[in-house]
Design a protein around this motif. Structure first.
Motif, PDB file in Angstrom:
ATOM      1  N   TYR A  59       9.659   2.020  -4.159  1.00  0.00           N
ATOM      2  CA  TYR A  59      10.963   1.630  -4.724  1.00  0.00           C
ATOM      3  C   TYR A  59      11.007   0.141  -5.009  1.00  0.00           C
ATOM      4  O   TYR A  59      10.703  -0.666  -4.126  1.00  0.00           O
ATOM      5  CB  TYR A  59      12.059   1.992  -3.704  1.00  0.00           C
ATOM      6  N   ARG A  60      11.360  -0.229  -6.233  1.00  0.00           N
ATOM      7  CA  ARG A  60      11.523  -1.650  -6.546  1.00  0.00           C
ATOM      8  C   ARG A  60      12.679  -1.859  -7.504  1.00  0.00           C
ATOM      9  O   ARG A  60      12.822  -1.114  -8.474  1.00  0.00           O
ATOM     10  CB  ARG A  60      10.246  -2.216  -7.173  1.00  0.00           C
ATOM     11  N   ARG A  61      13.476  -2.860  -7.244  1.00  0.00           N
ATOM     12  CA  ARG A  61      14.589  -3.185  -8.147  1.00  0.00           C
ATOM     13  C   ARG A  61      13.989  -3.875  -9.371  1.00  0.00           C
ATOM     14  O   ARG A  61      13.145  -4.749  -9.229  1.00  0.00           O
ATOM     15  CB  ARG A  61      15.585  -4.092  -7.444  1.00  0.00           C
ATOM     16  N   PHE A  69      -3.125  -9.181   1.344  1.00  0.00           N
ATOM     17  CA  PHE A  69      -3.786  -8.371   2.367  1.00  0.00           C
ATOM     18  C   PHE A  69      -5.266  -8.118   2.110  1.00  0.00           C
ATOM     19  O   PHE A  69      -5.908  -7.344   2.824  1.00  0.00           O
ATOM     20  CB  PHE A  69      -3.042  -7.038   2.533  1.00  0.00           C
ATOM     21  N   THR A  70      -5.821  -8.722   1.062  1.00  0.00           N
ATOM     22  CA  THR A  70      -7.262  -8.584   0.810  1.00  0.00           C
ATOM     23  C   THR A  70      -7.856  -9.935   0.416  1.00  0.00           C
ATOM     24  O   THR A  70      -7.170 -10.787  -0.142  1.00  0.00           O
ATOM     25  CB  THR A  70      -7.531  -7.602  -0.363  1.00  0.00           C
ATOM     26  N   SER A  71      -9.123 -10.102   0.703  1.00  0.00           N
ATOM     27  CA  SER A  71      -9.845 -11.283   0.220  1.00  0.00           C
ATOM     28  C   SER A  71     -11.343 -11.025   0.379  1.00  0.00           C
ATOM     29  O   SER A  71     -11.776 -10.661   1.472  1.00  0.00           O
ATOM     30  CB  SER A  71      -9.455 -12.525   1.019  1.00  0.00           C
ATOM     31  N   THR A  81       8.052  -0.828  -0.810  1.00  0.00           N
ATOM     32  CA  THR A  81       7.806  -1.248  -2.194  1.00  0.00           C
ATOM     33  C   THR A  81       6.373  -0.916  -2.610  1.00  0.00           C
ATOM     34  O   THR A  81       6.015  -1.061  -3.770  1.00  0.00           O
ATOM     35  CB  THR A  81       8.024  -2.760  -2.376  1.00  0.00           C
ATOM     36  N   HIS A  82       5.557  -0.506  -1.652  1.00  0.00           N
ATOM     37  CA  HIS A  82       4.178  -0.109  -1.976  1.00  0.00           C
ATOM     38  C   HIS A  82       3.596   0.746  -0.849  1.00  0.00           C
ATOM     39  O   HIS A  82       4.059   0.674   0.297  1.00  0.00           O
ATOM     40  CB  HIS A  82       3.278  -1.330  -2.259  1.00  0.00           C
ATOM     41  N   THR A  83       2.586   1.542  -1.193  1.00  0.00           N
ATOM     42  CA  THR A  83       1.978   2.410  -0.182  1.00  0.00           C
ATOM     43  C   THR A  83       1.184   1.610   0.850  1.00  0.00           C
ATOM     44  O   THR A  83       0.885   2.116   1.931  1.00  0.00           O
ATOM     45  CB  THR A  83       1.051   3.457  -0.845  1.00  0.00           C
ATOM     46  N   SER A  84       0.871   0.351   0.523  1.00  0.00           N
ATOM     47  CA  SER A  84       0.148  -0.483   1.498  1.00  0.00           C
ATOM     48  C   SER A  84       0.942  -0.618   2.805  1.00  0.00           C
ATOM     49  O   SER A  84       0.372  -0.943   3.845  1.00  0.00           O
ATOM     50  CB  SER A  84      -0.109  -1.876   0.921  1.00  0.00           C
ATOM     51  N   ALA A  85       2.255  -0.351   2.731  1.00  0.00           N
ATOM     52  CA  ALA A  85       3.101  -0.437   3.934  1.00  0.00           C
ATOM     53  C   ALA A  85       2.571   0.461   5.059  1.00  0.00           C
ATOM     54  O   ALA A  85       2.901   0.238   6.224  1.00  0.00           O
ATOM     55  CB  ALA A  85       4.532  -0.055   3.592  1.00  0.00           C
ATOM     56  N   TRP A 119     -12.846  -1.781   2.548  1.00  0.00           N
ATOM     57  CA  TRP A 119     -12.152  -2.036   1.284  1.00  0.00           C
ATOM     58  C   TRP A 119     -10.889  -1.201   1.191  1.00  0.00           C
ATOM     59  O   TRP A 119     -10.758  -0.197   1.889  1.00  0.00           O
ATOM     60  CB  TRP A 119     -13.048  -1.790   0.075  1.00  0.00           C
ATOM     61  N   ALA A 120      -9.990  -1.632   0.301  1.00  0.00           N
ATOM     62  CA  ALA A 120      -8.761  -0.862   0.048  1.00  0.00           C
ATOM     63  C   ALA A 120      -8.399  -1.003  -1.426  1.00  0.00           C
ATOM     64  O   ALA A 120      -8.785  -1.972  -2.074  1.00  0.00           O
ATOM     65  CB  ALA A 120      -7.621  -1.376   0.905  1.00  0.00           C
ATOM     66  N   PHE A 121      -7.687  -0.010  -1.924  1.00  0.00           N
ATOM     67  CA  PHE A 121      -7.162  -0.112  -3.292  1.00  0.00           C
ATOM     68  C   PHE A 121      -5.768   0.499  -3.351  1.00  0.00           C
ATOM     69  O   PHE A 121      -5.383   1.270  -2.467  1.00  0.00           O
ATOM     70  CB  PHE A 121      -8.090   0.597  -4.295  1.00  0.00           C
ATOM     71  N   GLN A 169       2.689  -2.384 -10.927  1.00  0.00           N
ATOM     72  CA  GLN A 169       1.805  -2.647  -9.794  1.00  0.00           C
ATOM     73  C   GLN A 169       1.879  -4.140  -9.556  1.00  0.00           C
ATOM     74  O   GLN A 169       1.915  -4.914 -10.490  1.00  0.00           O
ATOM     75  CB  GLN A 169       0.381  -2.257 -10.133  1.00  0.00           C
ATOM     76  N   TRP A 170       1.962  -4.522  -8.330  1.00  0.00           N
ATOM     77  CA  TRP A 170       2.024  -5.944  -8.052  1.00  0.00           C
ATOM     78  C   TRP A 170       0.689  -6.577  -8.371  1.00  0.00           C
ATOM     79  O   TRP A 170      -0.346  -6.086  -7.963  1.00  0.00           O
ATOM     80  CB  TRP A 170       2.294  -6.185  -6.581  1.00  0.00           C
ATOM     81  N   SER A 171       0.724  -7.669  -9.066  1.00  0.00           N
ATOM     82  CA  SER A 171      -0.528  -8.359  -9.250  1.00  0.00           C
ATOM     83  C   SER A 171      -0.268  -9.819  -9.513  1.00  0.00           C
ATOM     84  O   SER A 171       0.765 -10.196 -10.043  1.00  0.00           O
ATOM     85  CB  SER A 171      -1.307  -7.760 -10.401  1.00  0.00           C
ATOM     86  N   HIS A 204       5.390   6.052  -8.188  1.00  0.00           N
ATOM     87  CA  HIS A 204       4.483   6.615  -7.176  1.00  0.00           C
ATOM     88  C   HIS A 204       3.192   5.828  -7.116  1.00  0.00           C
ATOM     89  O   HIS A 204       2.675   5.398  -8.144  1.00  0.00           O
ATOM     90  CB  HIS A 204       4.199   8.086  -7.496  1.00  0.00           C
ATOM     91  N   GLN A 205       2.720   5.660  -5.916  1.00  0.00           N
ATOM     92  CA  GLN A 205       1.443   4.952  -5.738  1.00  0.00           C
ATOM     93  C   GLN A 205       0.500   5.772  -4.876  1.00  0.00           C
ATOM     94  O   GLN A 205       0.917   6.631  -4.096  1.00  0.00           O
ATOM     95  CB  GLN A 205       1.667   3.609  -5.037  1.00  0.00           C
ATOM     96  N   MET A 206      -0.760   5.444  -5.038  1.00  0.00           N
ATOM     97  CA  MET A 206      -1.783   6.035  -4.192  1.00  0.00           C
ATOM     98  C   MET A 206      -2.604   4.884  -3.629  1.00  0.00           C
ATOM     99  O   MET A 206      -2.978   3.962  -4.366  1.00  0.00           O
ATOM    100  CB  MET A 206      -2.663   6.936  -5.037  1.00  0.00           C
ATOM    101  N   GLU A 207      -2.839   4.956  -2.356  1.00  0.00           N
ATOM    102  CA  GLU A 207      -3.566   3.904  -1.658  1.00  0.00           C
ATOM    103  C   GLU A 207      -4.829   4.546  -1.084  1.00  0.00           C
ATOM    104  O   GLU A 207      -4.790   5.689  -0.639  1.00  0.00           O
ATOM    105  CB  GLU A 207      -2.669   3.443  -0.488  1.00  0.00           C
ATOM    106  N   GLY A 208      -5.929   3.820  -1.099  1.00  0.00           N
ATOM    107  CA  GLY A 208      -7.138   4.350  -0.478  1.00  0.00           C
ATOM    108  C   GLY A 208      -7.828   3.258   0.294  1.00  0.00           C
ATOM    109  O   GLY A 208      -7.701   2.070  -0.044  1.00  0.00           O
TER     110      GLY A 208
END
Ligand code: DAH
Length: 474
Positions: free
Chosen positions: A193-195, A298-300, A170-174, A338-340, A12-14, A207-211
């Motif tokens: 997908y990420r190299r 994309f969040t703050s 690269t993430h469901t946020s797309a 909010w988003a996660f 997960q990107w962080s 796999h990711q889940m976005e909410g």
């Protein structure tokens, strides 16, 4: 692993885990090359961009063209029933594109789908999108989400490009912008997908889940306070929560936001996600959750949730208050939300006790037939087959990047590789040339491998590494 990219070992990107990860050992940036034939072909096509398809045709798939096998020719790539021109940026390979047809999260007895369903059950009135094509524009994946133009996540060493403007998400946020134009309570589940490097917790597809949930800015405070106060389940009573987040200039409130509305949104976010993990880890009597500060474009403010699992902090998700620019672009300037986003593999590995991420892709019935829909049960190892390791040593060059090397390994050897590790590195005192030695650990998950078979693979790998990466074997 590119430096600067906010990517955790657990996929997960962080911002935080980036710092925790070692710097790349030998590499420089910007070499999109190293892709053998495809690279040569695509150089010829430089500057000739995308043609066959319009990005706004992306959307939900009816008859599921994603099940159609992808094809790569010298000037185009067909995936998900659509054809795209290749160019000098193309770095996606057939091995990777083939994964797009698997759709693991749609198989009800697959651990990835079981976790997905459990999470979705905490958000029963959310609109759940599960059939977006993995092919997105760089605008969807990055620009729409306020990524800086020079953000390292855009690097060719980290991302699979179909061409300069089209990529594998690269993430469901797309999909965040699109879904938020359509609904105020949304979930998105998808393959991403990420190299990356190769080991037991990394796979180039996961796999990711976005909410996300939006509220009317004017009434947010009242609505949220009422909802939290009337929640009869009282899940929060059975979680130990530590919240060490602080809203400062480093993790600020957005100027356009009213303080009370932002705080209420943050409370609702944490309340909803605490409820979600309580549900997921229902067997854990003393569930301990920690909230920490984070950074996402994309969040703050932004946060991460961790849970204490078997004595270790496990990073579960990233989240925050959605950047208002995104909501304005979604046609919702009067909302706050909010988003996660979370990685499903990481949770499935832990909850099912699965020892190797490659198992999720196994077609072996001894894996697939172990699980039942909606039920978390411990994985029963069917066997551990013996490993066989081989070393490869070469003089690297200035274009060398470990992720590109791993891509060649993946292409030649596939899932038979358990991990790839650099075991030696030195710089020649006179020539200043850098020598590296990688150990490739071969181990099948469903059968014994023979030395003869592995020698053949290793020979092919040696040839391909020289051909595609222009390094000199030692
Ligand atoms: N897209 C992020 C990742 O891949 C996860 C994420 C973080 C999603 C924060 C969000 C969010 O929606 O608000 O690591």
């Amino acid at each position: 692993m590119a430096s600067g990219m906010f990517r955790a070992a657990t996929q997960q990107w962080s911002s935080r885990t980036l710092r925790a990860r070692p710097a790349p050992r030998i590499m420089n940036y910007g070499s999109a090359s190293l892709f053998g034939d495809l690279q040569c072909i695509t150089k010829l096509l430089a500057n000739e961009l995308i043609a066959f398809w319009e990005p706004d045709q992306l959307g939900q798939i009816g008859s599921n063209p994603l099940k159609e096998p992808p094809t790569i020719t010298k000037d185009s790539i067909t995936v998900g029933g659509k054809t795209y021109k290749v160019d000098q940026a193309t770095n996606v390979t057939t091995t990777i594109l083939e994964k797009t047809t698997r759709q693991l999260f749609q198989i009800p007895t697959h651990p990835i789908a079981i976790i997905k369903d459990l999470i979705a059950s905490t958000f029963p009135d959310f609109k759940h999108y599960q059939s977006f094509s993995p092919v997105v524009t760089t605008k969807q994946n990055f620009d729409d989400l306020c990524f800086a133009k020079d953000h390292p996540g855009r690097a060719a060493t980290d991302t699979y490009y179909i061409n300069e403007k089209i990529m594998l998400r690269t993430h469901t946020s797309a999909h965040q912008l699109q879904v938020l134009t359509e609904a105020d309570k949304v979930l998105v589940t998808a393959d991403v997908y990420r190299r990356d490097e190769i080991d037991a917790s990394h796979y180039p597809v996961f796999h990711q889940m976005e909410g996300a949930e939006l509220f009317d800015t004017k009434t947010a405070v009242d609505v949220i306070r009422k909802q939290i106060a009337t929640d009869t389940a009282q899940h929060s009573k059975s979680i130990h929560t530590t919240d060490i987040t602080v809203i400062t200039d480093k993790n600020p409130k957005q100027d356009c936001h009213d303080q009370a509305a932002m705080l209420a949104t943050a409370d609702h976010l944490k309340y909803s996600l605490n409820k979600m993990v309580r549900n997921l880890f229902s067997h854990e009597k003393n569930l301990t959750v920690r909230w920490i500060d984070a950074q996402f474009p994309f969040t703050s403010p932004s946060w991460e949730m961790e849970i204490l699992y078997k004595g270790k902090w496990l990073e579960v998700l990233g989240c925050g208050v959605i950047k208002q620019d995104i909501l304005n672009n979604a046609g919702k300037p009067d909302k706050i939300g909010w988003a996660f986003g979370l990685g499903l593999e990481r949770l499935a590995l832990v909850l099912f006790g699965i020892p190797d991420i490659r198992l999720f892709w196994s077609q072996d019935e001894r894996f697939l037939h172990q699980f039942e829909p909606s039920k978390i049960q411990k994985f029963k190892a069917f066997s551990k087959y013996p490993p066989c390791f081989k070393d490869i040593t070469f003089w690297s060059n200035e274009d060398f990047h470990e992720n590109n090397f791993c891509e060649v390994v993946r292409d030649v050897a596939g899932d038979i590789v358990e991990d790839v590790r650099m075991i030696d590195e030195f710089t020649h005192p006179k020539t200043k040339k850098c020598s590296v030695c990688y150990r490739i650990n071969y181990r099948s998950m469903d059968r014994n491998v023979t030395n003869v078979e592995i020698n053949e693979i290793q020979d092919r790998l040696r040839e391909e590494v020289v051909r595609r990466m222009k390094v000199e074997l030692r």
